[in-house]
Design a protein around this motif. Sequence first.
Motif, short mmCIF file in Angstrom:
data_model
loop_
_atom_site.label_atom_id
_atom_site.label_comp_id
_atom_site.label_asym_id
_atom_site.label_seq_id
_atom_site.Cartn_x
_atom_site.Cartn_y
_atom_site.Cartn_z
N CYS A 123 0.82 -1.22 0.00
CA CYS A 123 0.00 0.00 0.00
C CYS A 123 0.85 1.27 0.00
O CYS A 123 0.64 2.15 -0.84
CB CYS A 123 -0.97 0.01 1.18
SG CYS A 123 -2.19 -1.32 1.13
N PRO A 124 1.82 1.41 0.92
CA PRO A 124 2.62 2.64 0.88
C PRO A 124 3.42 2.79 -0.41
O PRO A 124 3.60 3.91 -0.90
CB PRO A 124 3.54 2.52 2.10
CG PRO A 124 3.47 1.09 2.53
CD PRO A 124 2.13 0.59 2.10
N THR A 166 -6.70 -6.96 -3.29
CA THR A 166 -6.35 -6.50 -4.62
C THR A 166 -5.52 -5.23 -4.53
O THR A 166 -5.86 -4.32 -3.77
CB THR A 166 -7.63 -6.18 -5.42
OG1 THR A 166 -8.45 -7.34 -5.49
CG2 THR A 166 -7.31 -5.70 -6.83
N SER A 167 -4.44 -5.18 -5.28
CA SER A 167 -3.60 -3.99 -5.29
C SER A 167 -3.62 -3.37 -6.68
O SER A 167 -2.89 -3.79 -7.58
CB SER A 167 -2.16 -4.33 -4.89
OG SER A 167 -1.36 -3.17 -4.91
N ALA A 168 -4.50 -2.40 -6.86
CA ALA A 168 -4.63 -1.71 -8.15
C ALA A 168 -5.39 -0.41 -7.94
O ALA A 168 -6.22 -0.31 -7.03
CB ALA A 168 -5.36 -2.58 -9.17
N PHE A 169 -5.11 0.56 -8.78
CA PHE A 169 -5.87 1.81 -8.78
C PHE A 169 -7.00 1.69 -9.79
O PHE A 169 -6.80 1.26 -10.92
CB PHE A 169 -4.98 3.00 -9.17
CG PHE A 169 -4.03 3.41 -8.09
CD1 PHE A 169 -4.41 4.33 -7.12
CD2 PHE A 169 -2.75 2.89 -8.04
CE1 PHE A 169 -3.53 4.72 -6.12
CE2 PHE A 169 -1.86 3.27 -7.05
CZ PHE A 169 -2.25 4.19 -6.09
N VAL A 170 -8.18 2.09 -9.38
CA VAL A 170 -9.34 2.14 -10.26
C VAL A 170 -9.51 3.58 -10.70
O VAL A 170 -9.58 4.49 -9.86
CB VAL A 170 -10.61 1.65 -9.53
CG1 VAL A 170 -11.82 1.74 -10.46
CG2 VAL A 170 -10.43 0.23 -9.03
N PHE A 171 -9.59 3.81 -12.01
CA PHE A 171 -9.72 5.16 -12.54
C PHE A 171 -11.10 5.30 -13.18
O PHE A 171 -11.46 4.53 -14.07
CB PHE A 171 -8.62 5.42 -13.57
CG PHE A 171 -8.49 6.85 -14.01
CD1 PHE A 171 -8.65 7.90 -13.12
CD2 PHE A 171 -8.20 7.15 -15.34
CE1 PHE A 171 -8.52 9.22 -13.52
CE2 PHE A 171 -8.06 8.46 -15.76
CZ PHE A 171 -8.23 9.50 -14.85
N LEU A 172 -11.88 6.29 -12.68
CA LEU A 172 -13.26 6.50 -13.15
C LEU A 172 -13.39 7.88 -13.77
O LEU A 172 -12.72 8.84 -13.35
CB LEU A 172 -14.24 6.39 -11.98
CG LEU A 172 -14.20 5.11 -11.14
CD1 LEU A 172 -15.21 5.22 -9.99
CD2 LEU A 172 -14.50 3.87 -11.98
N ASP A 173 -14.30 8.02 -14.73
CA ASP A 173 -14.54 9.33 -15.34
C ASP A 173 -15.49 10.15 -14.46
O ASP A 173 -16.00 9.66 -13.45
CB ASP A 173 -15.04 9.17 -16.78
CG ASP A 173 -16.49 8.69 -16.88
OD1 ASP A 173 -17.19 8.61 -15.84
OD2 ASP A 173 -16.92 8.40 -18.00
#
Length: 214
Positions: A89-90, A179-186
């Motif tokens: 996470c960091p 889960t280690s991921a960034f979710v990008f939303l509009d």
Amino acid sequence: MPQNPLARAAIIFGAGLAILALGIASYLYLQPKPAINQAQFDSNATGAQGSYGGPFTLTNDDGARVTNDTYAGRYLLIYFGYTFCPDVCPTSLSVMTQALDRLDSEAPKKAAAIQPLFITVDPERDTVEVLNTYVDFFHPRLVGLTGSPEEIAGVTADYRIYAKKVTEEGASDYLMDHTSAFVFLDPQGRFIRLFTHGTSAQEMADALAEVVKN
């Protein structure tokens, strides 16, 4: 060790089986866990936009109740993690901070259109006070969100985030496998893409700059 050759062989064989079983168990445990997948949510995939994400009501790191509508009109860059995470996470949040810092200097209007969020998967320990201190280590616009276990379970389910408490034998505390991921939303809350663990700050900054219209 027994002197009887057959008994000795049986013990050695049994020990070998035990080591093999331990190795298999360790291998299975270390395999990637169920997680969101870029192809699964490709904007060209049938039904992808309509079936992902959803409304939420959580508490921010200042103690205020917020909803997804609080951030309406902005791109959301969301990371699901927990403050007691020892490394992943960091590391991920540091990469995000570097990416946004680059965007801040190169395209400040685009950077300002992005709201980074850190949603905890460990609401038992990640209180408002803990989150408030934690997010200060990263980007100044990063907002930490927590809630009741039921609220967190709901948002992780909607965003297809895997999270499970793991307690190792003899340990005084637990870890969260997630889960280690960034979710990008509009700005309409529709899925754009993932940034998986291992994405570099430059890759993230370039991708964000390409998508954001400001």
